[in-house]
Every structure is written in C-alpha cells, then in structure tokens.
Design a protein around this motif. Sequence first.
Motif, PDB file in Angstrom:
ATOM      1  N   SER A 156       0.904  -1.221   0.072  1.00  0.00           N
ATOM      2  CA  SER A 156      -0.067  -0.063   0.032  1.00  0.00           C
ATOM      3  C   SER A 156       0.820   1.333   0.269  1.00  0.00           C
ATOM      4  N   TYR A 203       2.304   1.650  -3.639  1.00  0.00           N
ATOM      5  CA  TYR A 203       1.204   2.122  -4.430  1.00  0.00           C
ATOM      6  C   TYR A 203       1.020   3.459  -4.150  1.00  0.00           C
ATOM      7  N   ARG A 204       0.901   3.897  -3.023  1.00  0.00           N
ATOM      8  CA  ARG A 204       0.677   5.400  -2.961  1.00  0.00           C
ATOM      9  C   ARG A 204       1.732   6.220  -3.306  1.00  0.00           C
ATOM     10  N   ARG A 225      -6.094  -5.219  -4.034  1.00  0.00           N
ATOM     11  CA  ARG A 225      -6.878  -5.894  -5.400  1.00  0.00           C
ATOM     12  C   ARG A 225      -5.766  -6.445  -6.349  1.00  0.00           C
ATOM     13  N   LEU A 226      -4.627  -5.782  -6.561  1.00  0.00           N
ATOM     14  CA  LEU A 226      -3.546  -6.275  -7.446  1.00  0.00           C
ATOM     15  C   LEU A 226      -3.245  -7.885  -6.899  1.00  0.00           C
ATOM     16  N   SER A 283      -0.413   6.568  -7.114  1.00  0.00           N
ATOM     17  CA  SER A 283      -1.368   7.456  -6.795  1.00  0.00           C
ATOM     18  C   SER A 283      -1.277   8.714  -7.036  1.00  0.00           C
ATOM     19  N   ARG A 335      -8.863   3.689   0.297  1.00  0.00           N
ATOM     20  CA  ARG A 335      -9.045   3.491  -1.233  1.00  0.00           C
ATOM     21  C   ARG A 335      -7.742   2.883  -1.755  1.00  0.00           C
ATOM     22  N   GLU A 336      -6.464   3.546  -1.378  1.00  0.00           N
ATOM     23  CA  GLU A 336      -5.361   3.185  -2.240  1.00  0.00           C
ATOM     24  C   GLU A 336      -4.819   1.815  -1.580  1.00  0.00           C
ATOM     25  N   TRP A 364      -6.832  -0.421  -0.693  1.00  0.00           N
ATOM     26  CA  TRP A 364      -7.887  -1.531  -1.224  1.00  0.00           C
ATOM     27  C   TRP A 364      -7.425  -1.801  -2.873  1.00  0.00           C
ATOM     28  N   GLU A 365      -7.020  -0.805  -3.509  1.00  0.00           N
ATOM     29  CA  GLU A 365      -6.564  -0.769  -4.843  1.00  0.00           C
ATOM     30  C   GLU A 365      -5.406  -1.901  -4.811  1.00  0.00           C
TER      31      GLU A 365
END
Length: 448
Positions: free
Chosen positions: A208, A211-212, A377-378, A216, A370-371, A373-374
């Motif tokens: 996470s 990802y951010r 999801r990956l 993001s 949200r970030e 969760w995305e």
Amino acid sequence: MREIVSAALSDSAREKDFAALPVPDSYRGAVVLKNETTMFTGMATSEKDPGKSVHIQEVPTPEPGPGEALVAVMASSINYNTVWSALFEPLPTFKFLERYARSVAGAQRHDQPFHVLGSDLSGVVLRTGPGVSGWKPGDRVVAHCLSVELESADGHDDTMLDPAQRIWGFETNYGGLAELALVKTNQLMPKPAHLTWEEAAASGLVNSTAYRQLVSRNGAGMKQGDVVLIWGAGGGLGSYATQLALNGGAVPVCVVSSEEKARLARAMGAELIINRAEAGYRFWKDENTQDPGEWRRFGAHIRELTGGEDPDIVLEHPGRETFGASVYVARRGGTVVTCASTSGYQHQFDNRYLWMNLKRIVGTHFANYREAWEANRLIVRGMVHPTLSAVFPLPETGEAARSVHRNEHCGKVGVLCLAPEEGHGVQDEELRDRHLEQINLFRGPLSR
C-alpha cells in the motif's frame, strides 16, 4: 484458542460457528514494555537489539467498540515500524498511546504499560462492534494499518490528511503480532484466496505504501515509460515498488546492496540493476560532509543503464544516507517521493539542484483506504505477489525484528501467530498454480 484455530483451518465453518466461539479473556502478543524504554539509552542505533526488548506475554482481550472488529490473527509480518518501536526510536511509542488516549473518546484502553506491536495481519473476524454491517464473523481478511477518526473535514478528501490518523500497531495498541488483534472495520480487506496465511500477511503495509508513493495522484503519479529509481529494490518496500513499476509500464532502475538481491530483482523482471556495494558508492565523505562527486558518478551510472535518461521518479526511503544523491539524480522536473528514513531522519541536499531544475519533493505516508484497497486488489488478482522470504513463529518475533534491523533479510519477514505451521489458508488452488513460481520467488534458491 484451540477451537478458534480449528474453525479458522476448517473449510466448513460458517458465520454462526465463529459467532458461537467463546472469546478468551487474554491472548499472547509481541509487546514492548513501558518500564523498559530506557534500556538502550546511550547506545548507537546499530547496537540496539530488538530481540531483547520484544517480549511475548499474555494481554487482556479488548472488547470491540463501534466500528471495530476483533480478529483471530493467523499470521503477521515485520515492518520497520516494528523495529523502531522495539528500539524506542525516534521516541518510545508509549507517547503515541498516551496522546491517543487523551484525544479520542474510548481510546483510553490503548494506554497500557505494554504495547502490542504489528501493522499487518491475515486472519478471521471473530467479533464486530456496534454499527458494523460490512463484515461478519468468519470473514477471511487482511488489514491495512491506517487507523483514522474522520471527525475533521481535513480527512474527507484524503484520509491520510486527517489530523487524527494513526498507524495501527505503531501509534495504537493491540496490533497484529499477536493471537488476536483489534482493528477498525474500515481497515479490513479480503484475504487473497490463492495465498497462505503467512503469504497474505506480508503485503499490506509495504504494498500500500509503494502504491501511494508511485501510482497514486497523492504520490508521484507514475505513467508508462517513466524511469523510476528504486532504492532497496530487494527489500520489503522496494520489492513491491519494482513490481508496481513493471506492471505500470515504467522502467525501474533497481538499487540493491548485494548480488543476491540483484538476482531477485532480475527474477522479478527488472533489467536495470545497480549493486551499490559492488560499485562502492559512498555519498558521505564523513559524518558532516557529502560527496557531490559520488552523486555525479551515480547519475552517470544511471544514464549508462537507461541510454542517457535521468529518473522521472526517485522512490526514497533510506533517508539521510541517500537523499542528497536522490535530489541530484532526479531529472529536470522530476519527483523525489519519500517515506520513512531508515538511515536517519535529518536529510541534507543541495537546493540548487532542486529549485533551478524545477524538481519536486513529495512526502507520502502509508495510504488511504481506497489506495490500500486497490493495492490489495492487485494481490487478489495475482498481478502483484508477496515477497516473503522467511517465517518465524510468534515466540521468535524479537529475533525476526532483529533480522530486519540488521538488514539480513530479502523482501518481507513473516510471523506465524495462530497458524500452526506454514501452508494453510489456500482456497483458490487454480490461481495459485498459475503464479506459484512468482509467489515463491523470494523463498527459492535465488533468495539464499
């Protein structure tokens, strides 16, 4: 606790079965103690030993309040915030717990003479508090580590900007390195069905965070073709950043500290590798003086690999040791996106290379729901894979933290909590079979 484990390992147990299980009055957790916060006073950070400050002890089971859940933790993992907590740096985490207890109604129970650590988990929901409708006992979950109150308008565009956001298991109590954990239900996400408990627990915080930082709009907003310099590409954060860069069509330049980690980066699909130990980079002449000549040598090395291009994005997390070099090598108009500072919090850089070349420094800290969760999801879809390299039992959490502190690990280090041994928890064998080589990459011959 045996009944809880039996139900969690069963394929037939349902919501009513978990709801009927008795919740024990206490459970085992990996803790640091308030009366030991001065045990390392006067010692250099490198000399401090998490194996001496982390203890396994029984703690009373908290009752989930409104919007909370009690989770049976099957596995967890070690993050750098666990190491910082165990070293009592940059300050003892009991200061965070005291502040939380003073500022939020109902948080007084977090202010204890013990702090249960851990900012990752995979497990099964046991109980939910009042007002919870989206999760129920028996749900298989992982948890991200953002604990947020959302009583301020500041957090309603990006919850990471909420003045009352905290990192669970670091700035709150009852974390994931334990048999049970207390979380807010807006921390919960579906467990990837093709992964074991220990594999599923490895990714939450670092995936996470990466990802951010990279993907993001709150971070670097990476696009296809971007050259991305990734420090520590063989470690926890860097190994996920490398995968995200490759998935997003970017060109990762992976900086690693050994040939072993260089091989792992290549196995993930990266082609441009800098072994900083082999190249002998020393960005500081002494404790107080950086070496711009080394910045230039490093920048030339990057351009040699990329065909003359400087990095569009530099993913920073070592901090003091590398930050001056990161600012220097970023391309004109490029972005240095920073989280953490594992080599020191006081950063120095030559501002001429920032302002005259219109570069940006962006600070990021974990991720919003949200970030997270995305990013999860990956993992669920088998597009990003856990980089688990070693697993310790709960009683050896201190030894696991010591391994991370000494940078003896590759990827992530996991901890079995209620899971009796490795290998349990897989429900989607077909998806697992398709990605088994990548799932085991950091545990195979290349990681030795």
